[in-house]
Design an enzyme around this catalytic site. Structure first.
Site, PDB file in Angstrom:
ATOM      1  N   TRP A  99       0.833  -1.209   0.000  1.00  0.00           N
ATOM      2  CA  TRP A  99       0.000   0.000   0.000  1.00  0.00           C
ATOM      3  C   TRP A  99       0.862   1.252   0.000  1.00  0.00           C
ATOM      4  CZ3 TRP A  99      -4.214  -1.549  -1.832  1.00  0.00           C
ATOM      5  CH2 TRP A  99      -4.827  -2.733  -1.415  1.00  0.00           C
ATOM      6  N   ASP A 166      -1.954   6.793   6.187  1.00  0.00           N
ATOM      7  CA  ASP A 166      -2.940   5.818   5.709  1.00  0.00           C
ATOM      8  C   ASP A 166      -3.226   4.908   6.905  1.00  0.00           C
ATOM      9  OD1 ASP A 166      -4.353   3.680   4.695  1.00  0.00           O
ATOM     10  OD2 ASP A 166      -2.949   3.214   3.082  1.00  0.00           O
ATOM     11  N   LYS A 190     -12.087  -2.055   6.665  1.00  0.00           N
ATOM     12  CA  LYS A 190     -11.251  -2.867   7.540  1.00  0.00           C
ATOM     13  C   LYS A 190     -11.742  -2.777   8.982  1.00  0.00           C
ATOM     14  CE  LYS A 190      -8.668  -3.536   3.911  1.00  0.00           C
ATOM     15  NZ  LYS A 190      -7.675  -2.567   3.463  1.00  0.00           N
TER      16      LYS A 190
HETATM   17  C1  LIG Z   1      -7.059  -2.115   2.102  1.00  0.00           C
HETATM   18  C2  LIG Z   1      -6.054  -1.039   2.185  1.00  0.00           C
HETATM   19  C3  LIG Z   1      -5.944  -0.032   1.216  1.00  0.00           C
HETATM   20  C4  LIG Z   1      -6.805   0.002  -0.034  1.00  0.00           C
HETATM   21  O1  LIG Z   1      -8.100   0.260   0.297  1.00  0.00           O
HETATM   22  P1  LIG Z   1      -9.258   0.396  -0.806  1.00  0.00           P
HETATM   23  O2  LIG Z   1     -10.359   0.975  -0.003  1.00  0.00           O
HETATM   24  O3  LIG Z   1      -9.533  -0.977  -1.318  1.00  0.00           O
HETATM   25  O4  LIG Z   1      -8.771   1.291  -1.874  1.00  0.00           O
HETATM   26  C5  LIG Z   1      -5.020   0.962   1.407  1.00  0.00           C
HETATM   27  N1  LIG Z   1      -4.224   0.965   2.483  1.00  0.00           N
HETATM   28  C6  LIG Z   1      -4.287   0.013   3.425  1.00  0.00           C
HETATM   29  C7  LIG Z   1      -3.386   0.095   4.608  1.00  0.00           C
HETATM   30  C8  LIG Z   1      -5.198  -1.021   3.306  1.00  0.00           C
HETATM   31  O5  LIG Z   1      -5.270  -1.972   4.251  1.00  0.00           O
END
Ligand SMILES: *Cc1c(COP(=O)(O)O)cnc(C)c1O
Length: 355
Positions: A99, A166, A190
């Protein structure tokens, strides 16, 4: 048989959050209409957004001068919105996995990107330490929890520049010092809601400084000014987020979530370390409390598939590891119960006894 949901994302939500959302989908606030059928401009929906924003600010202790947004496009869209809005000349990125790398790739479209450190050579099994960040960058971007590799930065970094985080997979699992960040973003699926909404916390006075035209929808300012109502926001995922935020508050807030996260992770990691069949994949000090990654010890490698089958037969769901790590990954987000991790540990013990 009772199922224990260890999916990495979309992932487990508290049962009452699902039930309350289901009720509103059938009949929103006694209106006789479904939550899925009403206008986002309906007078009943504004209070949903307002309460969700207020709860996010309360739970994360967000200081004055920040706005909370609900956007579409997932965390992946933020990989480009962040540099679009905040990269003036140069940005720093800490490369801790897939990511982080994707975020960095988008930033390179907008200016100079410095990779301050990377653990790529070790398949991201640790969080790099001992690096320095240039003073003249617009921000340092970090991925606080690396969902795929099971590493986490759970203690705020001590750096000399504002950060962008993030926090897709560990937001609301611990207190955060929001003042250290220009922007925090998290895809909801998540640890907050169902897929379809991303929460973004931006520092208002950092907006409008980037030396470029920004398309309307990609400009944070648009969404700040319109209170996430510039276009139709994802009303159902926002409602589910609200229910979950209420649940987190009722449970004692992010401090209580943090304590539970430690309890769950201790139970699972202790068993991984004790059990002769398994070993953890990341450096002990960087172990994620959210995504617990482990593999078979080499001499038991052939038991990987049988263990997966056994655990599945006992009700464990979603423990197969990501293909870039292999083995197993037990995701233990806020809604994961102590009972759930105990059931997983029982599987590990029973399987050991059988072999
Ligand atoms: C799942 C995830 C993403 C991507 O998320 P989307 O909503 O599918 O674009 C980005 N960063 C992290 C840390 C993730 O776990």
């Amino acid at each position: 048989m009772k199922k224990y949901n260890f999916n990495a994302g979309p992932s487990i939500l508290p049962r009452e959050v699902i039930e309350n959302t289901a009720k509103q989908i059938l009949d929103f606030n006694g209106s006789g209409l479904s939550l899925a059928e009403i206008s986002h401009r309906a007078k009943d929906f504004q209070p949903v957004i307002d309460e969700a924003v207020a709860l996010i600010k309360e739970l994360l202790n967000v200081p004055e001068g920040y706005s909370v947004l609900f956007l579409g496009g997932g965390a992946s869209l933020e990989f480009c919105m962040v540099p679009y809005n905040f990269l003036i000349k140069k940005a720093a990125y800490l490369n801790t996995g897939v990511w982080a790398k994707k975020a960095m790739k988008e930033a390179k479209l907008f200016g100079e990107v410095v990779e301050v450190a990377s653990s790529a050579d070790a398949n991201f099994t640790f969080i790099p330490k001992g690096w320095t960040c240039p003073d003249d960058v617009d921000y340092l971007h970090i991925t606080t929890n690396n969902t795929i590799y099971g590493t986490e930065i759970r203690k705020e970094l001590d750096v000399n520049v504002p950060m962008i985080g993030d926090m897709s997979s560990d937001i609301f699992s611990r207190p955060v010092d929001v003042a250290k960040y220009k922007c925090i973003y998290a895809g909801a699926q998540k640890n907050l809601s169902m897929a379809g909404v991303t929460i973004v916390i931006v520092k208002d006075d950092e907006l409008g400084k980037a030396p470029r035209e920004i398309p309307t929808m990609l400009n944070y300012q648009t969404h700040v000014e319109k209170g996430s109502m510039f276009n139709t926001p994802p009303v159902v995922p926002i409602y589910t987020a609200l229910e979950n935020l209420r649940w987190i508050k009722k449970m004692g807030g992010v401090e209580a979530m943090d304590k539970l996260a430690h309890e769950r992770a201790d139970i699972v990691y202790s068993e991984i370390d004790r059990n002769k069949l398994f070993r953890g994949t990341v450096n002990a000090e960087d172990r994620s409390l959210m995504n617990i990654c482990f593999v078979m010890n080499e001499e038991y490698a052939e038991l990987e598939k049988p263990f997966l089958e056994y655990a599945t037969s006992q009700g464990m769901v979603g423990i197969k590891g990501h293909r870039s790590v292999g083995g197993f990954r037990a995701s233990c987000y806020n809604a994961q119960s102590i009972e759930g991790v105990q059931a997983l540990v029982k599987c590990m013990k029973d399987f050991e006894a059988q072999h």
